[in-house]
Structure formats: structure tokens, C-alpha cells
Enzyme design. Structure first.
Site, PDB file in Angstrom:
ATOM      1  N   LYS A  56       0.632  -1.362   0.182  1.00  0.00           N
ATOM      2  CA  LYS A  56      -0.333   0.179  -0.285  1.00  0.00           C
ATOM      3  C   LYS A  56       0.889   1.134  -0.243  1.00  0.00           C
ATOM      4  CE  LYS A  56      -3.955   0.033   2.706  1.00  0.00           C
ATOM      5  NZ  LYS A  56      -4.563   0.373   3.603  1.00  0.00           N
ATOM      6  N   MET A  88     -13.250   2.013  -1.231  1.00  0.00           N
ATOM      7  CA  MET A  88     -12.945   0.876  -0.471  1.00  0.00           C
ATOM      8  C   MET A  88     -11.294   0.776   0.240  1.00  0.00           C
ATOM      9  SD  MET A  88     -16.558   0.967  -0.088  1.00  0.00           S
ATOM     10  CE  MET A  88     -17.125  -0.733   0.630  1.00  0.00           C
ATOM     11  N   HIS A  90     -19.918   8.723   5.481  1.00  0.00           N
ATOM     12  CA  HIS A  90     -20.216   7.121   5.964  1.00  0.00           C
ATOM     13  C   HIS A  90     -21.820   7.257   6.017  1.00  0.00           C
ATOM     14  CE1 HIS A  90     -19.936   3.191   6.931  1.00  0.00           C
ATOM     15  NE2 HIS A  90     -20.998   3.404   8.363  1.00  0.00           N
TER      16      HIS A  90
HETATM   17  C1  GRF Z   1     -21.463   5.816  -0.114  1.00  0.00           C
HETATM   18  O1  GRF Z   1     -23.004   5.481   0.261  1.00  0.00           O
HETATM   19  C2  GRF Z   1     -21.182   6.542   0.732  1.00  0.00           C
HETATM   20  O2  GRF Z   1     -21.844   6.605   1.493  1.00  0.00           O
HETATM   21  C3  GRF Z   1     -20.668   5.112   0.546  1.00  0.00           C
HETATM   22  O3  GRF Z   1     -19.788   4.273   0.059  1.00  0.00           O
HETATM   23  C4  GRF Z   1     -21.135   4.978  -1.325  1.00  0.00           C
HETATM   24  C5  GRF Z   1     -20.360   5.692  -2.698  1.00  0.00           C
HETATM   25  O4  GRF Z   1     -21.537   5.309  -3.427  1.00  0.00           O
HETATM   26  N1  GRF Z   1     -18.383   5.828   1.534  1.00  0.00           N
HETATM   27  P1  GRF Z   1     -21.678   6.331  -4.387  1.00  0.00           P
HETATM   28  O5  GRF Z   1     -20.148   4.739  -5.008  1.00  0.00           O
HETATM   29  O6  GRF Z   1     -20.718   7.638  -4.292  1.00  0.00           O
HETATM   30  O7  GRF Z   1     -22.517   5.738  -4.825  1.00  0.00           O
END
Ligand code: GRF
Length: 192
Positions: free
Chosen positions: A66, A91, A110
Site C-alpha cells: 500500500k 473502499m 459514511h
Molecule cells: C456511499 O454510500 C458512501 O457513503 C459510502 O460509499 C457509497 C458510495 O456510493 N462510503 P457512490 O459510489 O457515491 O454512489
């Protein structure tokens, strides 16, 4: 001096789109300069092209670890003089290489009321737990999973008629308003 923003994402990119749409023409001294994404097929890449935001793909499998991947990311960020990083469905846990370079300048969104329901399935975990209120959190990141000082939260009620899909839908709608609003406030107040 222009405030230069990079967004990190791994997925669909609806928050990326909301951030770009609401921040890109907000002030002439604020600019979304870059998307960094780490899944080649992620839809967010297509969205960045549609919106004309340059992107950099970081293939983590190409690096020994990483810290090496983050060193390459840091180089891309420094080249563009990025001041602020917004995680939007990224992620991965950010490691010390980026954390140290951007201390206090990396935000995350989040889809739950932290510290409740951290991790990759915040909406589903809250729904399955049967809580009556969940929500959305914006926070500074630290070395943990969805930890770090909380900046703002908005609650979302879970009604008896809700399905996971209807709840997800409402949470995402809140996300798309809250994240750009909080970023605007932090910039206006000179916090980031
Ligand atoms: C969102 O629900 C955010 O809160 C979480 O990951 C999701 C991403 O969704 N961390 P998107 O790719 O922005 O549609």
C-alpha cells in the site's frame, strides 16, 4: 489561491457527481481537479469523463504494498497541487503515506451514524439491526475504519414500511446534499 480538490472513489460515483455538480462552479477559487479510482471498471470513471474531470487509475496489484501505491498517488496529488481529498465510496483504509501528507485534509462520507455501523455495509447493517434511526456522517479520517473526528451528521428515520432499497435511496439522497454542503462550510470557515 485556488483550493484544489481530489476525490477518491471505487464505485458507482453518485457522490462524486453530486460533489462535482455542486462544487465545481460554486466559487472561482475552488476546483475539483482530479478523480483517483482504484477499480478499473468502476462506473465513477465514466462519470468523471462525462463531467470533464481528469482521472488517474491506481492499480494496487501493480505495487508491492500500500505504501508504494500511495507514494504514486501522492505524486499525482502533488503534481496537481491538491489541498483537499474527499473520499466518496473509496473502499480502502488510507495508509500513513497519505495520512501524514494530508493530515486534517481528508474527509470521508459514511452511510450510517458513526460510531454505529462502520464498515462496508453501513446501511444494511443498520437496517438488519432494527434500529429506528440511522443516517449519514461526514468525518475527518484517521488510521481506523470509519473512525476519526465527526464533522456533521444527519439522521434518517427507518419506517416500518421501509425495505433496504427504499432506505438506501433516502440515505443516498441525504448524502448528495450533506457532503457538498459540509465541504462548502469547511472551506468558507477556512477549516480545510
Ligand atoms: C456511499 O454510500 C458512501 O457513503 C459510502 O460509499 C457509497 C458510495 O456510493 N462510503 P457512490 O459510489 O457515491 O454512489
Amino acid at each position: 489561491m485556488t483550493k484544489k480538490i481530489a476525490i477518491f472513489a471505487s464505485g458507482t460515483g453518485t457522490n462524486f457527481v453530486a460533489l462535482v455538480q455542486q462544487l465545481q462552479h460554486w466559487r472561482s477559487d475552488v476546483s475539483i481537479e482530479l478523480l483517483i479510482y482504484d477499480r478499473k471498471q468502476a462506473a465513477v470513471h465514466q462519470r468523471s469523463q462525462e463531467l470533464g474531470v481528469p482521472s488517474v487509475y491506481v492499480n494496487f496489484t501493480k505495487y508491492a504494498d500500500k505504501s508504494q501505491a500511495e507514494t504514486a498517488m501522492l505524486q499525482a496529488l502533488k503534481q496537481r497541487h491538491i489541498d483537499l481529498i474527499l473520499l466518496a465510496g473509496y473502499m480502502r483504509i488510507v495508509g500513513p503515506t497519505l495520512l501524514n501528507a494530508y493530515q486534517g485534509h481528508i474527509l470521508n462520507i459514511h452511510p450510517a451514524l458513526l460510531p454505529a455501523f462502520p464498515g462496508a455495509h453501513g446501511i444494511e447493517d443498520a437496517f438488519k439491526a432494527g434500529v429506528k434511526v440511522t443516517g449519514v456522517t461526514i468525518h475527518f479520517i484517521d488510521a481506523g475504519v470509519d473512525s476519526g473526528p465527526i464533522i456533521a451528521q444527519e439522521t434518517v428515520r427507518i419506517d416500518p414500511t421501509d425495505t433496504l432499497a427504499t432506505l438506501e435511496n433516502r440515505i443516498h439522497q441525504i448524502e448528495h446534499q450533506l457532503y457538498p454542503r459540509v465541504v462548502k462550510e469547511l472551506i468558507t470557515e477556512g477549516v480545510v
